[in-house]
Motif scaffolding. Structure first.
Motif, short mmCIF file in Angstrom:
data_model
loop_
_atom_site.label_atom_id
_atom_site.label_comp_id
_atom_site.label_asym_id
_atom_site.label_seq_id
_atom_site.Cartn_x
_atom_site.Cartn_y
_atom_site.Cartn_z
N SER A 60 0.83 -1.21 0.00
CA SER A 60 0.00 0.00 0.00
C SER A 60 0.86 1.26 0.00
O SER A 60 0.57 2.23 -0.72
CB SER A 60 -0.92 -0.01 1.23
OG SER A 60 -1.67 1.19 1.31
N LEU A 61 1.93 1.25 0.78
CA LEU A 61 2.83 2.40 0.82
C LEU A 61 3.59 2.55 -0.49
O LEU A 61 3.81 3.67 -0.97
CB LEU A 61 3.81 2.24 1.99
CG LEU A 61 4.68 3.44 2.35
CD1 LEU A 61 3.82 4.66 2.67
CD2 LEU A 61 5.60 3.12 3.52
N PHE A 64 1.38 4.10 -3.02
CA PHE A 64 1.17 5.52 -2.73
C PHE A 64 2.20 6.39 -3.44
O PHE A 64 1.90 7.49 -3.92
CB PHE A 64 1.23 5.75 -1.22
CG PHE A 64 1.03 7.18 -0.80
CD1 PHE A 64 -0.24 7.73 -0.74
CD2 PHE A 64 2.12 7.97 -0.46
CE1 PHE A 64 -0.43 9.06 -0.35
CE2 PHE A 64 1.95 9.30 -0.07
CZ PHE A 64 0.67 9.84 -0.02
N VAL A 78 10.87 2.13 -0.12
CA VAL A 78 10.02 1.76 1.01
C VAL A 78 10.60 0.58 1.78
O VAL A 78 10.65 0.58 3.02
CB VAL A 78 8.59 1.43 0.52
CG1 VAL A 78 7.78 0.76 1.62
CG2 VAL A 78 7.89 2.69 0.05
N THR A 82 12.24 2.51 5.17
CA THR A 82 11.17 2.71 6.15
C THR A 82 11.15 1.55 7.15
O THR A 82 11.56 0.43 6.83
CB THR A 82 9.80 2.81 5.46
OG1 THR A 82 9.47 1.55 4.84
CG2 THR A 82 9.79 3.91 4.40
N HIS A 127 3.39 1.10 14.59
CA HIS A 127 3.23 2.55 14.64
C HIS A 127 3.78 3.13 15.92
O HIS A 127 4.39 4.20 15.93
CB HIS A 127 1.74 2.91 14.50
CG HIS A 127 1.48 4.38 14.38
ND1 HIS A 127 1.57 5.04 13.19
CD2 HIS A 127 1.15 5.31 15.31
CE1 HIS A 127 1.30 6.33 13.37
NE2 HIS A 127 1.05 6.52 14.66
#
Length: 363
Positions: A60-61, A64, A78, A82, A127
């Motif tokens: 999903s990232l 994006f 990514v 990340t 998160h």
């Protein structure tokens, strides 16, 4: 993709719980647990499934940034730069080793080693770890591990046991284990929640889909506790009546736990209140009650006061009645009814709390 991420997270919780539960039960003597027939192919599917489902938020990232820099460059960036991408790389490596260990039927200690590393990698990519690295990794890893141990053992024994033998011996050690896990889950859960959101903002957080989904998760834990207490009582009954089978009640607890997993999975896709980007408040109309109850995004800053009304008090009273019916079901009804009452409790208490709120747009 936004719809797929909660499904993937839900699958991840389920796969890891089954893996952890199967490994934990390998450390338990045969005389302390019922006969369990958990198919090896399903374990192998779970190990590979973890790789697939944890890639969904990474994909999903990547998508994006796809339109901006292209898919290959976005994927490389990514995955390598990340935390969520790096975490997935670690998960993939550890899951492959776990798959090989299970396939070759190697030591339970090695299996436990790889599964713990997978859970640490999940904590790394969480998160909360991006908010506070050390506290986030420790709290999320401990929280997830305790959930996986408790729920994993519960799931496997409930759905894959093939005998009524040794139930008393099983409940004798599982009940205190579940209590220890729950204490740790609550403690680390508070750390995670307060790292992401200040305690004073919990009520105002209900103005966002994140806050309301967090509320639903917390509400759904209440019937789980009731079921856990009932199943703890079953230990005494199983000790008295050797042919008594408590598996149906354990399955009911599992169903409610699946609801908790679902709320948690959806929660992971939502933005915390502090990440909300509000437009000019002067150009936005105040939300309607329909927007509020359907958990739609409220595009203006909202302050909430808790002011119960006759309707909200009635709904909360009905919710407490449903909770009482769960306990009554233990004596007089099927656990199927208790599961239904648990779902009704979650819905009515949520509505009661929502109707107790007064919204004040902050202009």
């Amino acid at each position: 993709m936004n719809l797929l991420i909660p499904i993937a997270d839900f699958g991840n919780y389920l796969f890891l719980c089954l893996l952890v539960g199967s490994i934990v039960l390998q450390f338990v003597p045969q005389t302390k647990k019922p006969t369990i027939q958990f198919p090896k192919p399903l374990l192998l599917i779970c190990a590979l499934g973890v790789i697939i489902v944890t890639f969904v938020p990474v994909l999903s990232l990547i998508l994006f940034f796809d339109d901006t820099v292209g898919f290959v460059r976005a994927a490389t960036s990514v995955i390598t730069t990340t935390q969520i991408g790096q975490g997935w790389l670690f998960i993939t490596v550890f899951a492959i080793f776990l798959w090989l260990t299970i396939y070759l039927e190697r030591s339970k200690y090695i299996q436990g080693f790889w599964i713990v590393l997978i859970i640490i990698a999940i904590g790394y990519s969480s998160h909360v770890s991006s908010q506070s690295f050390v506290v986030g990794i420790f709290s999320h890893t401990t929280h997830f591990l305790m959930v996986a141990i408790w729920v994993g053992v519960l799931f496997i024994v409930s759905w894959f046991s093939r005998s009524r033998e040794h139930w008393s011996e099983f409940l004798q050690w599982f009940t205190p284990l579940a209590i220890v896990c729950m204490i740790n889950i609550f403690a680390t859960g508070f750390v995670i929640m307060f790292t992401i959101e200040a305690p004073t903002e919990y009520l105002n957080g209900w103005a966002t889909p994140y806050g309301r989904m967090l509320l639903l998760k917390h509400i759904s834990i209440i019937p789980v506790i009731i079921f856990a207490i009932i199943n703890g009582i079953l230990y005494k009954k199983a000790s008295t009546f050797s042919h008594y089978d408590p598996r149906t009640w354990l399955k009911s607890e599992c169903v409610i736990l699946l609801l908790v997993f679902y709320f948690t999975a959806v929660l992971g896709t939502l933005s915390p209140p502090y990440e909300m980007d509000y437009p000019d408040a002067q150009t936005i109309e105040a939300p309607t009650w329909i927007d509020w109850l359907l958990a739609k995004n409220i595009l203006i800053p909202i302050e909430i006061d808790f002011a119960p009304t006759l309707l909200s008090i009635l709904l909360i009273s009905v919710a407490l009645l449903f909770l009482l019916l769960i306990i009554i079901s233990y004596k007089r009804m099927s656990p199927v009814f208790a599961t239904l009452f648990g779902g009704c409790f979650i819905l009515t208490l949520y509505l009661g709390l929502m109707f107790s709120c007064v919204l004040y747009p902050i202009m």
